[in-house]
Design a protein around this motif. Structure first.
Motif, PDB file in Angstrom:
ATOM      1  N   SER A 214       0.827  -1.209   0.000  1.00  0.00           N
ATOM      2  CA  SER A 214       0.000   0.000   0.000  1.00  0.00           C
ATOM      3  C   SER A 214       0.863   1.262   0.000  1.00  0.00           C
ATOM      4  O   SER A 214       0.576   2.219  -0.724  1.00  0.00           O
ATOM      5  N   CYS A 215       1.909   1.268   0.822  1.00  0.00           N
ATOM      6  CA  CYS A 215       2.805   2.434   0.852  1.00  0.00           C
ATOM      7  C   CYS A 215       3.522   2.602  -0.483  1.00  0.00           C
ATOM      8  O   CYS A 215       3.659   3.727  -0.989  1.00  0.00           O
ATOM      9  N   TYR A 216       3.967   1.495  -1.067  1.00  0.00           N
ATOM     10  CA  TYR A 216       4.663   1.601  -2.360  1.00  0.00           C
ATOM     11  C   TYR A 216       3.748   2.162  -3.435  1.00  0.00           C
ATOM     12  O   TYR A 216       4.138   3.042  -4.207  1.00  0.00           O
ATOM     13  N   LYS A 217       2.523   1.646  -3.497  1.00  0.00           N
ATOM     14  CA  LYS A 217       1.582   2.131  -4.508  1.00  0.00           C
ATOM     15  C   LYS A 217       1.269   3.609  -4.300  1.00  0.00           C
ATOM     16  O   LYS A 217       1.089   4.352  -5.270  1.00  0.00           O
ATOM     17  N   GLY A 218       1.196   4.023  -3.047  1.00  0.00           N
ATOM     18  CA  GLY A 218       0.952   5.433  -2.780  1.00  0.00           C
ATOM     19  C   GLY A 218       2.119   6.311  -3.189  1.00  0.00           C
ATOM     20  O   GLY A 218       1.928   7.348  -3.853  1.00  0.00           O
TER      21      GLY A 218
END
Length: 260
Positions: A214-218
């Motif tokens: 989730s952090c990477y996609k954000g």
């Protein structure tokens, strides 16, 4: 003749290698900054991720335990003329597989989307660039608290989901299948901490997957509002697929080492 297929395959391989490299760098940065995490921020994220996800997680687990007991009881009644081993099936299924997997999937749908959308919005509105300008590392300020909150919250949610699911199974076993409550409880009590540990070990890995993906996609989001929507959808889908894929390999490894 072969140029187009080779170009297509090469672009996929390069894109995959680039993505994996960026994820590895993000993991290294999270581990580097983890010792300097802001406690207040971690607590706030724990409340948002763990406490706010409690109702939907427990509701899902309750009805999962109920349907497990119902299907097990009627299936065994057809074979043995008695609803045997309902407590054993419900307890084992919840603690080793359904508890951690369903909890992780529910949290990925609720929290993973929220993390990706929030960080993606900050990225496209250049708020993350502003953090660099102010001398604050975005991974330290944004990713680490969410990672720690997931690691702390999801195993606890899994434990609570296991407990509520067993209660749901007890309700159906006693009031629908006419199984004595003491028999059901004795079957559940026959489970050991090894089975519970099997599920908790999985939940820690699932928590890391949700937080990192989730952090990477954000952080990788681009393209304005449309990009935020794509990043959010991608974070949820990738997290759920990774959870289900890793579930098998974790089960194989844990069984090989005698855990569960």
């Amino acid at each position: 003749m072969w140029n187009k297929p080779l170009d297509w395959l090469g672009s996929i391989l390069l894109s995959t290698a680039d993505t994996l490299g960026r994820i590895v760098v993000l993991c290294r940065q999270i581990l580097y900054w983890i010792k300097t995490a802001d406690r207040k921020n971690v607590i706030a994220q724990t409340v948002a991720i763990g406490v706010d996800s409690l109702p939907v997680t427990l509701l899902t687990s309750l009805f999962t335990g109920m349907v497990l007991a119902l299907q097990t009881g009627f299936s065994f009644r057809k074979v043995f003329n008695e609803p045997l081993y309902v407590g054993t099936v419900v307890g084992l299924s919840l603690t080793k597989e359904l508890g951690p997997v369903l909890t992780a999937v529910v949290v990925a749908g609720r929290v993973g989307a929220s993390i990706a959308a929030e960080l993606g919005t900050m990225k496209v509105t250049e708020q993350i660039d502003a953090l660099y300008t102010l001398g604050t590392h975005p991974v330290k300020y944004l990713a680490v608290p969410r990672f720690l909150a997931c690691i702390a919250s999801i195993p606890l949610l899994t434990l609570m989901a296991d407990f509520i699911g067993v209660i749901g199974g007890w309700i159906i076993a006693v009031y629908r299948l006419q199984v004595p409550g003491s028999v059901y409880i004795d079957e559940v009590r026959a489970l050991t901490w090894r089975e519970v540990g099997h599920g908790l070990a999985k939940s820690v890995v699932f928590a890391a997957i949700i937080a990192i993906v989730s952090c990477y996609k954000g952080f990788a989001c681009e393209g304005g509002a449309e990009g935020v929507g794509k990043a959010t959808t991608s974070a949820v889908v990738v997290s759920m697929v990774m959870i289900l894929v890793c579930d098998y390999f974790l089960s194989a490894v844990l069984v090989a080492f005698g855990i569960g």
